[in-house]
Design a protein around this motif. Structure first.
Motif, PDB file in Angstrom:
ATOM      1  N   GLN A   1       0.838  -1.202   0.000  1.00 59.83           N
ATOM      2  CA  GLN A   1       0.000   0.000   0.000  1.00 59.83           C
ATOM      3  C   GLN A   1       0.875   1.254   0.000  1.00 59.83           C
TER       4      GLN A   1
ATOM      5  N   ARG B   1      -5.496   3.948  -5.372  1.00 61.75           N
ATOM      6  CA  ARG B   1      -5.119   5.040  -4.468  1.00 61.75           C
ATOM      7  C   ARG B   1      -5.463   6.365  -5.125  1.00 61.75           C
TER       8      ARG B   1
ATOM      9  N   GLN C   1      -2.774   5.472 -10.906  1.00 60.78           N
ATOM     10  CA  GLN C   1      -3.550   5.301  -9.669  1.00 60.78           C
ATOM     11  C   GLN C   1      -3.961   3.852  -9.432  1.00 60.78           C
TER      12      GLN C   1
END
Length: 151
Positions: free
Chosen positions: A58, A86, A79
């Motif tokens: 992440q 994200r 993204q």
């Protein structure tokens, strides 16, 4: 060991418990053996390693990548790179970890570092760019979202 944990979870969820098999993991008295205790500890360690890997993914999602015999490698961030959704794009960087070959990750370029509280006024609004395990790709502009590495 994680595969064994997955099977164990599957059977515990889908089947009624009726007994134990005497052998490596259970003695004739039905009690766990030291080998079972060791295996359970290894499974717990594996689950924790998976959890840490997910947290790192992440923070530093893998780059998109392509390779061509003529052009070499190209890395870019979006993204959705690395299958991680994200609200930022990031820039490609090499992530260095002991015992592992460096690989391309996308790195946030604004805000505080991921491991720092947003309320801490000491950050320089550079995201994770100053992380000590990251390196730029030679010849690529520092804030470019795409980087080509010729052969």
């Amino acid at each position: 060991m994680l595969t064994l944990q997955n099977w164990l979870s599957f059977y515990e969820k889908n089947y009624k418990f009726i007994g134990r098999v005497i052998g490596r993991f259970y003695g004739e008295d039905g009690l766990p053996t030291p080998e079972l205790t060791q295996a359970e500890a290894m499974m717990t360690k594996g689950l924790e390693a998976d959890r840490q890997e997910l947290i790192e993914k992440q923070r530093f999602p893998p780059c998109n990548a392509e390779w061509s015999f003529i052009r070499g490698s190209r890395f870019w961030c979006s993204q959705q790179s690395g299958g991680v959704s994200r609200d930022w794009i990031g820039v490609p960087r090499k992530l260095f970890k002991p015992g592992v070959k460096p690989h391309c990750v996308c790195v946030r370029t604004t805000g505080p570092p991921s491991d720092q509280s947003p309320e801490n006024p000491t950050h320089r609004n550079r995201g994770d760019l100053d992380h000590p395990n990251l390196g730029e790709y030679p010849g690529c502009p520092p804030l470019a979202i795409t980087c080509s590495v010729p052969l």
